[in-house]
Design a protein around this motif. Structure first.
Motif, short mmCIF file in Angstrom:
data_model
loop_
_atom_site.label_atom_id
_atom_site.label_comp_id
_atom_site.label_asym_id
_atom_site.label_seq_id
_atom_site.Cartn_x
_atom_site.Cartn_y
_atom_site.Cartn_z
N GLY A 8 -47.40 11.89 -6.00
CA GLY A 8 -47.68 13.43 -6.46
C GLY A 8 -46.97 14.54 -5.91
N GLY A 9 -45.96 14.00 -5.01
CA GLY A 9 -45.05 15.08 -4.11
C GLY A 9 -44.15 15.47 -5.03
N GLY A 10 -43.19 16.54 -4.42
CA GLY A 10 -42.07 16.93 -5.13
C GLY A 10 -40.78 15.96 -4.78
N ALA A 11 -39.84 16.36 -5.57
CA ALA A 11 -38.68 15.63 -5.22
C ALA A 11 -37.50 16.32 -6.12
CB ALA A 11 -38.58 14.24 -5.53
N THR A 12 -36.37 16.22 -5.61
CA THR A 12 -34.98 16.75 -6.30
C THR A 12 -34.36 15.45 -6.89
OG1 THR A 12 -34.96 19.03 -5.03
CG2 THR A 12 -33.03 18.25 -6.23
N VAL A 13 -34.06 15.67 -8.28
CA VAL A 13 -33.05 14.66 -8.90
C VAL A 13 -31.90 15.47 -9.30
CG1 VAL A 13 -32.84 12.97 -10.85
CG2 VAL A 13 -34.98 13.29 -9.59
N TRP A 14 -30.84 15.27 -8.74
CA TRP A 14 -29.55 15.86 -9.12
C TRP A 14 -28.66 15.10 -9.98
CZ3 TRP A 14 -28.24 20.67 -6.42
CH2 TRP A 14 -26.81 21.32 -7.06
N LEU A 15 -28.56 15.64 -11.21
CA LEU A 15 -27.68 14.69 -12.15
C LEU A 15 -26.41 15.39 -12.02
CD1 LEU A 15 -30.87 15.33 -14.06
CD2 LEU A 15 -29.82 13.07 -14.50
N THR A 16 -25.34 14.57 -11.57
CA THR A 16 -24.21 15.12 -11.66
C THR A 16 -23.17 14.14 -12.27
OG1 THR A 16 -21.78 15.04 -10.12
CG2 THR A 16 -23.57 13.42 -9.57
N GLY A 17 -22.03 14.94 -12.98
CA GLY A 17 -21.04 14.22 -14.02
C GLY A 17 -20.28 15.24 -14.59
N LEU A 18 -19.71 14.90 -15.54
CA LEU A 18 -18.55 15.58 -16.31
C LEU A 18 -19.14 16.41 -17.39
CD1 LEU A 18 -15.59 13.14 -16.65
CD2 LEU A 18 -15.88 14.62 -15.04
N PRO A 19 -18.58 17.58 -17.64
CA PRO A 19 -19.22 18.20 -18.96
C PRO A 19 -19.34 17.20 -20.03
CG PRO A 19 -17.27 19.55 -17.79
CD PRO A 19 -17.50 17.94 -17.11
N SER A 20 -20.20 17.53 -20.86
CA SER A 20 -20.81 16.52 -21.94
C SER A 20 -20.95 15.14 -21.57
CB SER A 20 -19.69 16.38 -22.94
OG SER A 20 -19.63 17.71 -23.59
N ALA A 21 -21.22 15.02 -20.28
CA ALA A 21 -21.56 13.43 -19.71
C ALA A 21 -22.89 13.22 -20.25
CB ALA A 21 -21.54 13.27 -18.47
N GLY A 22 -24.22 14.21 -20.70
CA GLY A 22 -25.26 13.77 -20.80
C GLY A 22 -26.37 14.26 -19.91
N GLU A 163 -22.89 5.44 -22.68
CA GLU A 163 -22.23 4.83 -23.94
C GLU A 163 -23.27 3.66 -24.33
OE1 GLU A 163 -20.67 5.19 -21.23
OE2 GLU A 163 -18.52 4.46 -21.70
N GLY A 164 -23.80 3.63 -25.88
CA GLY A 164 -24.42 2.85 -26.34
C GLY A 164 -25.71 2.70 -26.00
N ARG A 165 -26.09 3.71 -25.44
CA ARG A 165 -27.89 4.08 -24.89
C ARG A 165 -28.28 5.37 -25.33
NH1 ARG A 165 -29.05 2.93 -18.59
NH2 ARG A 165 -28.93 1.03 -18.52
N SER A 166 -29.51 5.31 -25.67
CA SER A 166 -30.18 6.77 -26.03
C SER A 166 -30.41 7.47 -24.85
CB SER A 166 -31.31 6.57 -26.73
OG SER A 166 -32.14 5.85 -25.99
N ALA A 167 -30.53 8.90 -24.89
CA ALA A 167 -30.85 9.43 -23.79
C ALA A 167 -32.12 9.25 -23.29
CB ALA A 167 -30.72 11.22 -24.34
N ARG A 168 -33.11 8.88 -24.41
CA ARG A 168 -34.43 8.36 -24.01
C ARG A 168 -34.33 7.21 -22.85
NH1 ARG A 168 -38.65 5.83 -27.08
NH2 ARG A 168 -40.61 6.47 -26.36
N GLU A 169 -33.39 6.21 -23.23
CA GLU A 169 -33.31 4.90 -22.48
C GLU A 169 -32.84 5.50 -21.05
OE1 GLU A 169 -32.05 1.11 -25.16
OE2 GLU A 169 -30.97 3.06 -25.02
N SER A 170 -31.94 6.42 -20.90
CA SER A 170 -31.07 6.87 -19.53
C SER A 170 -32.36 7.54 -19.13
CB SER A 170 -30.04 7.68 -20.07
OG SER A 170 -29.11 7.21 -20.57
N ALA A 171 -33.08 8.54 -19.53
CA ALA A 171 -34.17 8.92 -18.86
C ALA A 171 -35.08 8.16 -18.12
CB ALA A 171 -34.81 10.06 -19.78
N GLY A 172 -35.38 6.94 -19.17
CA GLY A 172 -36.30 6.03 -18.62
C GLY A 172 -35.84 5.22 -17.18
N ALA A 173 -34.53 5.10 -17.23
CA ALA A 173 -34.01 4.43 -15.93
C ALA A 173 -34.28 5.39 -14.79
CB ALA A 173 -32.34 4.32 -16.24
N VAL A 174 -34.12 6.56 -15.06
CA VAL A 174 -34.37 7.73 -13.83
C VAL A 174 -35.78 7.73 -13.55
CG1 VAL A 174 -33.98 9.85 -13.03
CG2 VAL A 174 -32.31 9.26 -14.60
#
Ligand code: PPS
Ligand code: ADP
Length: 184
Positions: A8-22, A163-174
């Protein structure tokens, strides 16, 4: 207190990548899911930060470094109060990212680096804001990944193929990574 509950504690998730990476799309999808699960979530969107917290900064190395450190400062503060902070921001320089990680480590605040590893060719096809087209037309210089550096993370907590994955799937991996670390 929520920050003392396991998962239940906090955390930071940094998503780094190129412009338009997602980065933004994945952060928003993950934020929706976490909010539904009853968590307090804050997305520190790169564009919003540049309009307010980092107004006036440009895109040279020094300004990008300042921008990233500011976002890291706010993220750590929020995360230390039990918020799950998602930071979709390019953060092209390893030094700046390391400084943010160290700030979190020094405070004992969990920190995860996620590399949204979409190749530049795919990003240029998505070109959500038309930046790649503007660079190609000579209307813009210093575009990350094209004529400005992007230092790939050497050891991210997670590297995402979009590529070939939905944003929902990528969010699921995180989300799965957060669960693995006992953060959700
Ligand atoms: N020259 C140049 N290079 C890279 N990006 C540019 C540039 N000019 C404007 N933009 C747009 O600015 C958005 C926010 O960038 P960030 O604050 O994440 O960049 S940085 O971390 O400070 O490098 C960033 O948002 P995203 O596309 O969501 O990544 C870009 O759309
Ligand atoms: N698996 C995926 N994850 C995230 N975005 C994706 C994915 N597949 C396609 N996209 C698309 O790529 C684009 C990414 O844009 P955005 O999230 O604004 O990127 P960034 O914030 O990295 O600049 C969106 O149009 C999104 O719908």
């Amino acid at each position: 207190m929520s920050e003392q509950r396991p998962g239940g504690g906090g955390a930071t998730v940094w998503l780094t990548g190129l412009p338009s990476a997602g980065k933004t799309t994945i952060a928003r999808a993950l934020a929706g899911r976490l909010t539904q699960e009853g968590r307090r979530v804050e997305v520190l969107d790169g564009d919003e930060i540049r309009e307010h917290l980092s107004a006036g900064l440009g895109f040279d190395r020094a300004d990008r470094d300042t921008n990233v450190r500011r976002i890291g400062f706010v993220a750590q503060l929020l995360a230390s109060h039990g918020v799950l902070v998602l930071a979709p921001s390019i953060a092209p320089y390893a030094d700046s990212r390391d400084a943010v990680r160290k700030r979190h480590e020094a405070a004992g605040t969990p920190y995860l680096e996620v590399h949204v590893a979409t190749p530049v060719g795919v990003c240029a096809q998505r070109d959500v804001k038309g930046l790649y087209a503007r660079q190609a037309a000579g209307d813009l210089t210093g575009l990350t990944g094209v004529d400005d550096p992007y230092e790939e993370p050497s050891a991210p907590d997670l590297r995402l193929v979009t590529e070939g994955r939905s944003a929902r799937e990528s969010a699921g991996a995180v989300h799965a990574l957060l669960a693995e670390r006992g953060l959700v």
